[in-house]
Scaffold this active site. Structure first.
Site, PDB file in Angstrom:
ATOM      1  CG  HIS A  68      -1.981  -1.054   1.153  1.00  0.00           C
ATOM      2  ND1 HIS A  68      -2.437  -1.739   2.255  1.00  0.00           N
ATOM      3  CD2 HIS A  68      -2.669  -1.558   0.091  1.00  0.00           C
ATOM      4  CE1 HIS A  68      -3.373  -2.607   1.874  1.00  0.00           C
ATOM      5  NE2 HIS A  68      -3.518  -2.519   0.573  1.00  0.00           N
TER       6      HIS A  68
ATOM      7  NE  ARG B 108      -3.756   5.037   2.626  1.00  0.00           N
ATOM      8  CZ  ARG B 108      -5.057   5.292   2.592  1.00  0.00           C
ATOM      9  NH1 ARG B 108      -5.495   6.365   1.971  1.00  0.00           N
ATOM     10  NH2 ARG B 108      -5.918   4.491   3.185  1.00  0.00           N
ATOM     11  CD  GLU B 109      -0.270   0.682   4.461  1.00  0.00           C
ATOM     12  OE1 GLU B 109       0.488  -0.279   4.659  1.00  0.00           O
ATOM     13  OE2 GLU B 109      -1.495   0.544   4.277  1.00  0.00           O
TER      14      GLU B 109
ATOM     15  NE  ARG C  15      -6.288   0.398   0.550  1.00  0.00           N
ATOM     16  CZ  ARG C  15      -6.200  -0.305   1.679  1.00  0.00           C
ATOM     17  NH1 ARG C  15      -5.556   0.179   2.710  1.00  0.00           N
ATOM     18  NH2 ARG C  15      -6.750  -1.494   1.775  1.00  0.00           N
TER      19      ARG C  15
ATOM     20  CG  ASN D 207      -2.746  -7.272   1.280  1.00  0.00           C
ATOM     21  OD1 ASN D 207      -2.176  -8.264   0.813  1.00  0.00           O
ATOM     22  ND2 ASN D 207      -3.010  -7.152   2.585  1.00  0.00           N
ATOM     23  NE  ARG D 208      -9.049  -5.590   1.525  1.00  0.00           N
ATOM     24  CZ  ARG D 208      -8.052  -5.183   2.312  1.00  0.00           C
ATOM     25  NH1 ARG D 208      -6.817  -5.645   2.136  1.00  0.00           N
ATOM     26  NH2 ARG D 208      -8.273  -4.320   3.294  1.00  0.00           N
TER      27      ARG D 208
ATOM     28  CG  HIS E  45       0.369  -4.000   5.101  1.00  0.00           C
ATOM     29  ND1 HIS E  45      -0.548  -3.635   4.161  1.00  0.00           N
ATOM     30  CD2 HIS E  45       0.821  -5.226   4.715  1.00  0.00           C
ATOM     31  CE1 HIS E  45      -0.652  -4.580   3.248  1.00  0.00           C
ATOM     32  NE2 HIS E  45       0.153  -5.560   3.567  1.00  0.00           N
TER      33      HIS E  45
ATOM     34  CE1 TYR F 116      -3.569   5.372  10.218  1.00  0.00           C
ATOM     35  CE2 TYR F 116      -4.956   3.942  11.533  1.00  0.00           C
ATOM     36  CZ  TYR F 116      -4.649   5.193  11.047  1.00  0.00           C
ATOM     37  OH  TYR F 116      -5.418   6.268  11.403  1.00  0.00           O
TER      38      TYR F 116
ATOM     39  CD  GLU G 190      -1.844  -2.729   9.391  1.00  0.00           C
ATOM     40  OE1 GLU G 190      -1.344  -1.592   9.399  1.00  0.00           O
ATOM     41  OE2 GLU G 190      -2.720  -3.088   8.607  1.00  0.00           O
TER      42      GLU G 190
END
Lengths: 297, 93
Positions: free
Chosen positions: A70, A72-73, A128, A145-146, A197, A199, A258
């Site tokens: 993703h 933006r991470e 993202r 990631n889906r 990831h 967050y 995460e």
């Protein structure tokens, strides 16, 4: 621009080109340990590189680590860079890591979504997804990631191309995902798959949202929980995730991190938090890698 | 370049299953262009939502109407992005 890995500022966020350039300096500095493999191109034709840490052998048991699927991470990619450098510099001095690399290889994909990452630096810091076009829709991109072939299109994923969690037209439709799938499948001897990831400071095991349907769930949770104290395990209802796919493939030690990126700043974590984040993550990563080394299957 | 002037990030500490369903309904509300940083999953976890400036009043009205308490964790996202950009330029130099 970066004369050596020593002059690189690990406590700063960098553009894709700078990270790619740094990868070359790392390879040049540790030629007997690190190689760079081209695993394919992104949708917008950017190269995708994997750093391979190996002391020899052919298709040794291996550990996979990817960061920043993703885009933006940002602390994920930055942590990946710091970690790659840590592995290179600690080999030969850290006894545990040295013994690990004497029997196993580590593969690191620092920029798992290069188009998205470049886009966060030029057009939209909050981007993202991938940058692929969706026929029939004005909205761009798929949540990579889906997009994995594991519960594809199930709970936690959207069939709306404008959604941040759009799963894509079919499993592995995204070339960035497919490139990883091809490498992992053709190698055939990965024993651990770790996706990083950022967050909410958690560690997740495969199919966490189905709570216990994974045969190795007791081991995956219990064996780590006592020592990785700063991380909790979460039920995350997100189908089509990479670690569900890798677990289905037979890679038992599949985890998703995460990293810390929450609280006041969200995805805009200040750069002075990169090294603390990477440092604490290294302890957890190393613990998992040691467990993988000591519990072969 | 997309800017985020006046975009807020709000946090909801979910109290009930009913509130989860109300927030999940927001996820499907495309016209407000909400970006869920943390999705409504369980009452044990907070929900973080980036709300575009143009949707702030609509979203807050929705939350208040359904008695869902929230707090603002980022008041103006663009301010943080400007700080980040300045920091990067400084590092680049």
């Amino acid at each position: 621009n970066e004369f050596s890995t020593r002059s690189f500022n690990f406590g700063a966020y960098h553009r894709l080109e700078t990270i790619y350039s740094w990868m070359d300096t790392l390879v040049a500095q540790y030629p007997k340990l690190v190689t760079k493999q081209d695993i394919g191109r992104s949708y917008e034709n950017r190269p995708m590189y994997v750093l391979k840490f190996s002391t020899g052998g052919n298709k040794r048991p291996a550990i996979w680590i990817d960061t920043g699927i993703h885009s933006r991470e940002w602390v994920s990619q930055a942590t990946g860079v710091w970690t790659a450098n840590k592995i290179a510099t600690d080999y030969g001095t850290d006894a545990s890591l040295t013994s690990l690399l004497n029997t196993m290889d580590i593969y690191m994909l620092l920029l798992a979504n290069p188009d998205g990452y470049a886009y966060t630096h030029s057009n939209d810091r909050m981007w993202r997804k991938t940058r692929s076009k969706n026929p029939g829709s004005v909205c761009i991109g798929v949540d990579p990631n889906r997009n994995w072939d594991a519960g594809f299109g199930g709970p936690g994923a959207s069939n709306n191309p404008c959604s941040e969690s759009y799963h894509g037209p079919s499993a592995h439709s995204e070339i960035e995902v497919k490139n990883v799938v091809n490498l992992i499948e053709s190698h055939g001897n990965f024993k651990s798959f770790i996706s990083v990831h950022a967050y909410s400071q958690l560690l997740m095991y495969p199919y966490g949202y189905s709570c216990g349907s994974v045969p190795h769930q007791p081991e995956l949770v219990r064996k780590e929980k006592h020592t990785v104290e700063s991380h909790l395990f979460l039920s995350d209802p997100a189908s089509g995730g990479s670690i569900d796919w890798s677990y289905n493939l037979g890679i038992k030690y599949s985890f998703a991190f995460e990293l810390r990126d929450t609280g006041r700043y969200g995805f805009i974590l200040p750069a002075n938090q990169i090294i603390p984040t990477a440092t604490e993550t290294w302890l957890a990563l190393k613990h998992i890698m040691e467990y993988v080394r000591d519990h072969p299957y | 370049e997309r800017v985020f002037i006046g975009d807020q990030v709000i946090r909801v500490n979910v109290q009930s299953e009913e509130q989860i369903q109300l927030l999940q309904a927001l996820e499907n509300q495309q016209e407000w262009e909400l970006d869920f940083w943390l999705h409504p999953v369980s009452t044990e976890l907070p929900v973080d939502i980036r709300v575009p400036h143009s949707s702030v009043s609509s979203v807050t009205e929705y939350l208040i109407a359904h008695n869902i308490h929230y707090s603002v964790i980022i008041n103006n996202l663009q301010e943080l992005l400007d700080e980040e950009k300045a920091e990067m330029e400084e590092n680049q130099m």
